[in-house]
Design an enzyme around this catalytic site. Structure first.
Site, PDB file in Angstrom:
ATOM      1  N   CYS A  66      36.340  51.045  45.278  1.00 37.56           N
ATOM      2  CA  CYS A  66      37.467  50.872  44.446  1.00 37.56           C
ATOM      3  C   CYS A  66      37.664  52.279  43.584  1.00 37.56           C
ATOM      4  CB  CYS A  66      37.267  49.700  43.561  1.00 37.56           C
ATOM      5  SG  CYS A  66      39.095  49.123  43.027  1.00 37.56           S
ATOM      6  N   HIS A 119      35.172  45.276  46.327  1.00 36.51           N
ATOM      7  CA  HIS A 119      33.994  45.292  45.593  1.00 36.51           C
ATOM      8  C   HIS A 119      32.781  44.435  45.974  1.00 36.51           C
ATOM      9  CE1 HIS A 119      35.287  47.284  41.609  1.00 36.51           C
ATOM     10  NE2 HIS A 119      36.512  46.688  41.907  1.00 36.51           N
ATOM     11  N   GLU A 143      29.761  44.744  45.612  1.00 39.86           N
ATOM     12  CA  GLU A 143      28.763  44.504  44.449  1.00 39.86           C
ATOM     13  C   GLU A 143      28.912  43.213  43.609  1.00 39.86           C
ATOM     14  OE1 GLU A 143      30.953  46.582  44.498  1.00 39.86           O
ATOM     15  OE2 GLU A 143      31.886  46.962  42.482  1.00 39.86           O
TER      16      GLU A 143
END
Ligand code: GLN
Length: 192
Positions: free
Chosen positions: A77, A174, A176
């Site tokens: 991002c 994302h 994560e």
């Protein structure tokens, strides 16, 4: 293997937690010296203008560009924006990946969304193939993929949301923030 995460702004803690789950040694990178001995580096999500300005203040811009010439580097991002050649605004960029991006391309924070994507590069590593649940938070799109860079993944309407150029990786979303470790494992395969 030791992987660093740029830790000056954004969701670096979530990347570190994911890497630890995969049994990888991690390091928080705030200064050029912290790059020593790393096999790869993740540039987290956050605010790309802030990450860029603080990288200038901490003398990180040139060391990061140098590191990216021979190491795996992955921007999620805001990190993908920071890697790009052009974000159509004046802000500090590493400019080492042959992609151009449009920031906040899906609208404001309330327009954030999640989508199931087909990512062939991940399916090669995992049997049986499964779609990838991606989280987009005030995300950029990758407008163009130039030179040596290649498209890794698009939305159903064709807009590009992941790209790769050798050991450089950029995702609009994302990984994560999910429980799915496949994207991090893919990055580790590039860093190895
Ligand atoms: N909108 C942010 C930017 O332009 C990126 C948001 C994110 O990293 N989730 O930098």
């Amino acid at each position: 293997m030791r992987i660093g995460v740029l830790a000056i702004q954004g969701d670096f803690a979530e990347h570190i937690a994911m890497l630890k789950r995969l049994g990888v040694d991690t390091a928080e990178v705030r200064l050029p010296a912290h790059l020593d001995g790393l096999d790869g580096l993740i540039l987290p999500g956050g605010e790309s203008t802030t990450i860029g300005k603080l990288s200038v203040d901490f003398g990180l811009l040139e060391p990061l560009r140098e590191f990216g010439k021979s190491h795996a580097l992955w921007g999620t991002c805001a990190g993908a924006i920071f890697l790009s050649k052009d974000a159509r605004r004046s802000q500090p960029l590493l400019g080492i990946m042959d992609i151009t991006v449009e920031r906040n391309a899906f609208g404001r924070q309330v327009d954030s969304f999640e989508a199931d994507l087909e990512i062939a590069a991940l399916n090669q590593a995992s049997q049986p193939p499964a779609s990838y649940h991606a989280v987009f938070i005030r995300a950029p799109i990758i407008e163009s993929v130039l030179g040596e860079a290649e498209v890794l993944c698009t939305l159903p309407d064709g807009r590009i949301v992941a790209a790769q150029q050798g050991k450089l990786l950029a995702t609009s979303f994302h990984p994560e923030l999910t429980r799915d470790t496949r994207f991090h494992e893919y990055f580790l395969s590039l860093a190895n």
